[in-house]
Design a protein around this motif. Structure first.
Motif, mmCIF file in Angstrom:
data_model
loop_
_atom_site.group_PDB
_atom_site.id
_atom_site.type_symbol
_atom_site.label_atom_id
_atom_site.label_comp_id
_atom_site.label_asym_id
_atom_site.label_seq_id
_atom_site.Cartn_x
_atom_site.Cartn_y
_atom_site.Cartn_z
ATOM 1 N N TRP A 189 26.455 122.094 83.091
ATOM 2 C CA TRP A 189 26.417 121.244 84.400
ATOM 3 C C TRP A 189 27.493 120.093 84.540
ATOM 4 N N ASP A 190 27.616 119.867 85.770
ATOM 5 C CA ASP A 190 28.476 119.103 86.255
ATOM 6 C C ASP A 190 28.036 117.504 85.833
ATOM 7 N N LEU A 191 28.443 117.127 84.756
ATOM 8 C CA LEU A 191 27.783 115.812 84.455
ATOM 9 C C LEU A 191 28.456 114.565 85.000
ATOM 10 N N GLU A 192 29.723 114.860 85.576
ATOM 11 C CA GLU A 192 30.230 113.699 86.230
ATOM 12 C C GLU A 192 29.490 113.399 87.365
ATOM 13 N N SER A 193 29.387 114.657 88.343
ATOM 14 C CA SER A 193 28.667 114.542 89.499
ATOM 15 C C SER A 193 27.113 113.929 89.142
ATOM 16 N N LEU A 194 26.447 114.374 88.370
ATOM 17 C CA LEU A 194 25.264 113.761 87.951
ATOM 18 C C LEU A 194 25.197 112.266 88.043
ATOM 19 N N ALA A 195 26.122 111.795 86.892
ATOM 20 C CA ALA A 195 26.257 110.116 86.712
ATOM 21 C C ALA A 195 26.489 109.489 87.840
ATOM 22 N N ALA A 196 27.562 110.243 88.831
ATOM 23 C CA ALA A 196 27.694 109.434 90.106
ATOM 24 C C ALA A 196 26.589 109.479 90.902
ATOM 25 N N GLN A 197 25.589 110.108 90.931
ATOM 26 C CA GLN A 197 24.445 110.154 91.755
ATOM 27 C C GLN A 197 23.654 109.142 91.019
ATOM 28 N N HIS A 198 23.509 109.002 89.822
ATOM 29 C CA HIS A 198 22.493 108.075 89.240
ATOM 30 C C HIS A 198 23.145 106.574 89.553
ATOM 31 N N ARG A 199 24.600 106.346 89.500
ATOM 32 C CA ARG A 199 25.309 105.296 89.744
ATOM 33 C C ARG A 199 24.977 104.718 91.064
ATOM 34 N N VAL A 200 24.940 105.843 92.306
ATOM 35 C CA VAL A 200 24.866 105.325 93.733
ATOM 36 C C VAL A 200 23.353 104.736 93.774
ATOM 37 N N PHE A 201 22.469 105.451 92.941
ATOM 38 C CA PHE A 201 21.208 104.865 92.920
ATOM 39 C C PHE A 201 20.914 103.341 92.563
ATOM 40 N N LEU A 202 21.753 103.242 91.389
ATOM 41 C CA LEU A 202 21.650 101.931 90.601
ATOM 42 C C LEU A 202 22.112 100.992 91.433
ATOM 43 N N ARG A 203 23.316 101.399 92.222
ATOM 44 C CA ARG A 203 24.358 100.167 92.999
ATOM 45 C C ARG A 203 23.176 99.780 94.124
ATOM 46 N N GLU A 204 22.438 100.660 94.764
ATOM 47 C CA GLU A 204 21.917 100.392 95.977
ATOM 48 C C GLU A 204 20.545 99.844 95.747
#
Length: 282
Positions: A189-204
């Motif tokens: 899995w591309d864990l860095e990409s998945l983590a980035a998606q979660h961080r976008v959700f948290l930021r918003e």
């Protein structure tokens, strides 16, 4: 909520309409069971999250062509749209991921999907790959996909429904090496990409949760707007993220925090938002 809906870009009119039906348009407590949503009501409800009338009408037409919405008349003869049987099933299936988030446990094993599709049926190969990806599978090798074992039932159901089961063999098993499983997961899995998606959700949406935590009263329209936007952003993440055991993830993995934020927003806002939706639906 699954398969077709997660493909739509977040906050697009089509995506928000699908999200609305998933949250408030399927019948049950808080809205009329089994009745189509009047187009005028849909325009008002989508207007509350910033979508104008022409965009709503255009998106509804496209969703109708894709077989997700069906035209119907309300009891007073107004034009409206309801979910097709297929769309209702897709949304019901998706609920298990979106609201019943599951994570694998270390030692519970893996599900392997091994497939072979004849060259003359390349379109089915593409469809199969896209569906496995949306179910949370990672790629272990060409034609060999892997996911936590807990996605087995949903995988079997999806492949059978799409007529793809004839091309796939499913196996349960353990990873026996040669590299540590945590390192192999980083390849699958591309864990860095998945983590980035979660961080976008948290930021918003984490600031939204903090604002609601400070409020003593709940305005139904505000609750509806913030909930619909949060659900529209969140409902893709449980598909992209397969729910790997915590022991195989980086120590600062943001997925658990994102899930807690969405769960808290759901508890705080969903039913309050329904108090805005109900009078509009009539």
């Amino acid at each position: 909520m699954t398969d077709q809906p997660p493909l739509l870009a977040p906050r697009s009119p089509r995506s928000l309409i699908v999200t609305f039906y998933g949250a408030y348009g399927r019948g049950g407590a808080g809205h009329p069971a089994g009745r189509p949503v009047p187009i005028a009501a849909l325009i008002r409800l989508l207007g509350a999250v910033g979508v104008d009338s022409p965009s709503v009408r255009s998106a509804v037409s496209r969703l109708k062509r894709r077989g997700l919405l069906v035209a119907d008349r309300t009891s007073d003869g107004a034009a409206g749209y309801g979910l097709s049987d297929a769309a209702r099933q897709l949304l019901d299936d998706g609920d298990r991921r979106i609201y019943g988030r599951r994570s694998g446990r270390a030692g519970s094993g893996w599900l392997l999907a091994v497939f072979s599709v004849p060259e003359e049926q390349r379109h089915k190969r593409h469809l199969l790959r896209s569906r496995l990806s949306r179910l949370g599978f990672g790629t272990a090798a060409p034609g060999v996909w892997v996911a936590p074992a807990h996605v087995h039932d949903e995988t079997r159901h999806t492949l059978e429904r799409l007529g793809l089961d004839a091309y796939v063999d499913l196996f349960r098993g353990c990873h026996l090496g040669f590299e540590p499983t945590a390192e192999a997961v980083g390849r699958w899995w591309d864990l860095e990409s998945l983590a980035a998606q979660h961080r976008v959700f948290l930021r918003e949406h984490e600031p939204v949760l903090r604002r609601w935590a400070r409020r003593r009263t709940v305005a139904p329209q505000d609750a509806y707007r913030d909930y619909l936007l949060a659900l529209d952003a969140w409902r893709r993440l449980p598909y992209a993220d397969p729910g790997l055991p915590a022991s195989l993830l980086p120590a600062d993995w943001p997925g658990s925090r994102a899930a807690r934020v969405f769960s808290a927003l759901h508890v705080r806002l969903r039913d309050a938002g329904a108090r805005f939706v109900e009078p509009v639906l009539g």
